[in-house]
Scaffold this active site. Structure first.
Site, short mmCIF file in Angstrom:
data_model
loop_
_atom_site.label_atom_id
_atom_site.label_comp_id
_atom_site.label_asym_id
_atom_site.label_seq_id
_atom_site.Cartn_x
_atom_site.Cartn_y
_atom_site.Cartn_z
N THR A 1 0.82 -1.21 0.00
CA THR A 1 0.00 0.00 0.00
C THR A 1 0.86 1.27 0.00
OG1 THR A 1 -1.46 1.28 1.45
CG2 THR A 1 -0.10 -0.34 2.53
N ASP A 2 0.26 2.37 -0.45
CA ASP A 2 0.96 3.66 -0.39
C ASP A 2 1.00 4.19 1.05
OD1 ASP A 2 -1.74 4.35 -0.09
OD2 ASP A 2 -1.71 5.94 -1.58
N GLU A 3 0.20 3.58 1.96
CA GLU A 3 0.10 4.12 3.31
C GLU A 3 1.41 3.97 4.08
OE1 GLU A 3 -3.60 3.43 5.33
OE2 GLU A 3 -4.66 3.14 3.44
N TYR B 135 -1.94 -0.53 10.95
CA TYR B 135 -2.06 -1.18 9.64
C TYR B 135 -0.85 -0.85 8.76
CZ TYR B 135 -3.31 -1.62 4.69
OH TYR B 135 -3.28 -1.90 3.35
N LYS C 90 2.23 -3.26 7.35
CA LYS C 90 2.52 -3.44 5.92
C LYS C 90 3.96 -3.01 5.62
CE LYS C 90 0.18 -4.61 2.97
NZ LYS C 90 -0.15 -5.97 2.43
P1 NAD Z 1 -9.43 -7.54 2.17
O1 NAD Z 1 -9.41 -7.26 3.65
O2 NAD Z 1 -10.64 -7.27 1.39
O3 NAD Z 1 -9.05 -9.07 1.92
C1 NAD Z 1 -8.02 -9.72 2.62
C2 NAD Z 1 -8.13 -11.22 2.34
O4 NAD Z 1 -7.06 -11.88 3.02
C3 NAD Z 1 -9.44 -11.85 2.86
O5 NAD Z 1 -9.97 -12.71 1.89
C4 NAD Z 1 -9.01 -12.60 4.11
O6 NAD Z 1 -9.81 -13.74 4.38
C5 NAD Z 1 -7.59 -13.01 3.73
N1 NAD Z 1 -6.72 -13.22 4.92
C6 NAD Z 1 -6.62 -12.41 6.00
N2 NAD Z 1 -5.76 -12.97 6.89
C7 NAD Z 1 -5.30 -14.12 6.33
C8 NAD Z 1 -4.39 -15.12 6.75
N3 NAD Z 1 -3.77 -15.03 7.93
N4 NAD Z 1 -4.14 -16.15 5.93
C9 NAD Z 1 -4.78 -16.26 4.72
N5 NAD Z 1 -5.67 -15.35 4.29
C10 NAD Z 1 -5.93 -14.29 5.08
O7 NAD Z 1 -8.17 -6.72 1.60
P2 NAD Z 1 -8.01 -6.01 0.18
O8 NAD Z 1 -8.56 -4.66 0.26
O9 NAD Z 1 -8.46 -6.94 -0.89
O10 NAD Z 1 -6.42 -5.87 0.14
C11 NAD Z 1 -5.62 -6.92 -0.40
C12 NAD Z 1 -4.17 -6.51 -0.29
O11 NAD Z 1 -3.95 -5.28 -1.00
C13 NAD Z 1 -3.70 -6.24 1.14
O12 NAD Z 1 -2.40 -6.75 1.29
C14 NAD Z 1 -3.72 -4.74 1.27
O13 NAD Z 1 -2.76 -4.29 2.21
C15 NAD Z 1 -3.35 -4.31 -0.14
N6 NAD Z 1 -3.87 -3.00 -0.57
C16 NAD Z 1 -5.21 -2.71 -0.44
C17 NAD Z 1 -5.69 -1.48 -0.91
C18 NAD Z 1 -7.14 -1.12 -0.83
O14 NAD Z 1 -7.51 0.02 -1.18
N7 NAD Z 1 -8.02 -2.00 -0.42
C19 NAD Z 1 -4.79 -0.58 -1.51
C20 NAD Z 1 -3.44 -0.93 -1.62
C21 NAD Z 1 -3.00 -2.15 -1.17
P1 TYD Z 2 -10.93 3.83 4.09
O1 TYD Z 2 -11.86 3.42 3.01
O2 TYD Z 2 -11.05 3.19 5.43
O3 TYD Z 2 -9.45 3.67 3.51
P2 TYD Z 2 -8.02 4.20 4.12
O4 TYD Z 2 -8.18 4.56 5.54
O5 TYD Z 2 -7.17 2.99 3.91
O6 TYD Z 2 -7.62 5.37 3.26
O7 TYD Z 2 -11.08 5.39 4.28
C1 TYD Z 2 -10.91 6.29 3.21
C2 TYD Z 2 -10.99 7.69 3.77
O8 TYD Z 2 -12.34 7.91 4.21
C3 TYD Z 2 -10.11 7.91 4.99
O9 TYD Z 2 -9.58 9.23 4.96
C4 TYD Z 2 -11.06 7.75 6.16
C5 TYD Z 2 -12.38 8.26 5.60
N1 TYD Z 2 -13.61 7.65 6.17
C6 TYD Z 2 -14.66 8.46 6.63
O10 TYD Z 2 -14.58 9.71 6.57
N2 TYD Z 2 -15.78 7.85 7.14
C7 TYD Z 2 -15.90 6.50 7.25
O11 TYD Z 2 -16.94 6.01 7.78
C8 TYD Z 2 -14.83 5.67 6.76
C9 TYD Z 2 -14.90 4.17 6.85
C10 TYD Z 2 -13.71 6.29 6.22
#
Ligand code: NAD
Ligand code: TYD
Length: 354
Positions: free
Chosen positions: A132-134, A158, A162
């Site tokens: 992630t960019d975070e 989080y 990461k």
């Molecule tokens: P998500 O929470 O929707 O899905 C995570 C998946 O991992 C789930 O299916 C869960 O069951 C599985 N999981 C969790 N713990 C596990 C374990 N111990 N063993 C096996 N499986 C396990 O997450 P996402 O949003 O799909 O993100 C996927 C990846 O991309 C993550 O690594 C996250 O850090 C990264 N990422 C997400 C975003 C975003 O905007 N969602 C952006 C950048 C990077």
């Molecule tokens: P989120 O979707 O949780 O992603 P991330 O924290 O990984 O960026 O949140 C996106 C943005 O929206 C973040 O700045 C937090 C804000 N947010 C709210 O303002 N209200 C909400 O109920 C949630 C879940 C997030």
């Protein structure tokens, strides 16, 4: 075949579906099925022999190694993680366990498997770590966007977990020569996005007549990327990325949270008008997230320059597809709104007085 971890989550399931739509190479999908894992996302693959699902934890090093030795994948694409910042604030333990210890276990299993491969297969093997960019922390309005050389400065449990996993991956390349690749992506949105995250939560609450919670002043900026574009970037990095490198993935689309919520309300006002008033009337300001990062922005020029990737969707086209998907898939939303998820909503929002 390829070995995908976390392929029942939001991005992982989109990746598996896109992969099998474009290639006949089988996928072994390894997922623990936490609250965020949902096999309904993969319903269309139910009778597809190219998709093998195994329920398991990435912390189970011996179990993962046995699967790798049995199925002999040419690559691991590692999505599995705890991914929600608010959950990491209320309970960081699982994030340390899965994101750090789990990635370590997976790397160890991969190192053992890879180390015993014949030379040709060894050279072709890839371990792609999805991050992630975070990890880069937060930006001021005048700062340039995050590049691959921006120092790590994670601010939430989080992002810190990461960041730790990214460092472990890097060390396995430098120390053991494991052929790793890392992607650091901005905020994704699209189908199968769990409704605890901003965009699906707002769509779901709007349609349910519930408050649309804005943390703080709503002026926090995120760089939104359509999930299909992220999946395409991962495929590109897997195929052509330089070993040991990291690639930033972003949508060139910075938006304040309040503007995102206004866009969603306006689209729903057109597509699913209320009997009276606008969905904007449901917006409610709530207490801010502790340590809330103010701005994320990604400089994705390396990926474009070296591998020719850039996003295909604009925010307008991607969000239109997304809202349409949620309107057509309310049954999916209702299904994930299980008892456990309801408890989470109460815990996260009960002390955020308006
Ligand atoms: P998500 O929470 O929707 O899905 C995570 C998946 O991992 C789930 O299916 C869960 O069951 C599985 N999981 C969790 N713990 C596990 C374990 N111990 N063993 C096996 N499986 C396990 O997450 P996402 O949003 O799909 O993100 C996927 C990846 O991309 C993550 O690594 C996250 O850090 C990264 N990422 C997400 C975003 C975003 O905007 N969602 C952006 C950048 C990077
Ligand atoms: P989120 O979707 O949780 O992603 P991330 O924290 O990984 O960026 O949140 C996106 C943005 O929206 C973040 O700045 C937090 C804000 N947010 C709210 O303002 N209200 C909400 O109920 C949630 C879940 C997030």
């Amino acid at each position: 075949m390829i070995f995908v971890t976390g392929g029942a989550g939001f991005i992982g399931s989109n990746f598996v579906l896109d992969w099998l739509a474009q290639s006949d190479e089988p996928v072994l999908n390894y997922d623990k099925l936490t609250y965020a894992g949902n096999l309904n996302n993969l319903k269309s693959l139910q009778n597809d022999v190219r998709h093998v699902f195994v329920r398991g934890d990435i912390c189970d090093q011996a179990g993962v190694l046995a699967l790798l030795q049995q199925h002999k994948p040419r690559a691991i694409v590692h999505f599995a993680a705890e991914s929600h910042v608010d959950r990491s604030i209320l309970g960081p333990g699982e994030f340390i366990q899965t994101n750090i210890n789990g990635t370590f276990s997976l790397l160890e299993a991969a190192r053992t498997y890879w180390g015993a491969l014949p030379d040709g297969e060894k050279a072709a093997f890839r371990f792609l770590h999805v991050s992630t960019d975070e990890v880069y922390g937060t930006l001021s309005p005048e700062d340039p966007p995050f590049s691959e050389t921006t120092p790590y400065a994670p601010n939430s449990p989080y992002s810190a977990s990461k960041a730790a996993s990214d460092h472990l991956v890097r060390s396995y390349h430098h120390t053991y020569g494991l052929p790793t690749l890392t992607t650091n992506c901005s905020n994704n949105y699209g189908p199968y996005h769990f409704p605890e995250k901003l965009i699906p939560l707002v769509i779901s609450n709007a349609l349910g007549g519930k408050p649309l919670p804005i943390y703080g002043d709503g002026q926090q900026v995120r760089d939104w990327l359509y999930v299909g574009d992220h999946c395409a970037a991962i495929r590109r990095v897997l195929a052509q990325g330089r070993l040991g490198e990291t690639y930033n993935v972003g949508g060139w689309n910075e938006m304040a949270n309040l503007d995102v919520v206004h866009t969603l309300c306006d689209m729903l006002d057109t597509l699913r008008p209320k009997a009276a008033g606008s969905y904007r009337d449901q917006i409610t300001y709530v207490k801010d997230r502790p340590g809330h990062d103010r701005r994320y922005a990604i400089d994705a020029r390396k990926l474009e320059r070296e591998l020719g990737w850039k996003p295909a969707e604009t925010f307008q086209s991607g969000i239109a597809k997304t809202v349409q998907w949620y309107l057509e898939n309310q049954a999916w939303v209702l299904d994930v709104q299980s008892g456990a998820y309801k408890t989470w909503l109460e815990t996260n929002y009960q002390n955020r007085e308006a």
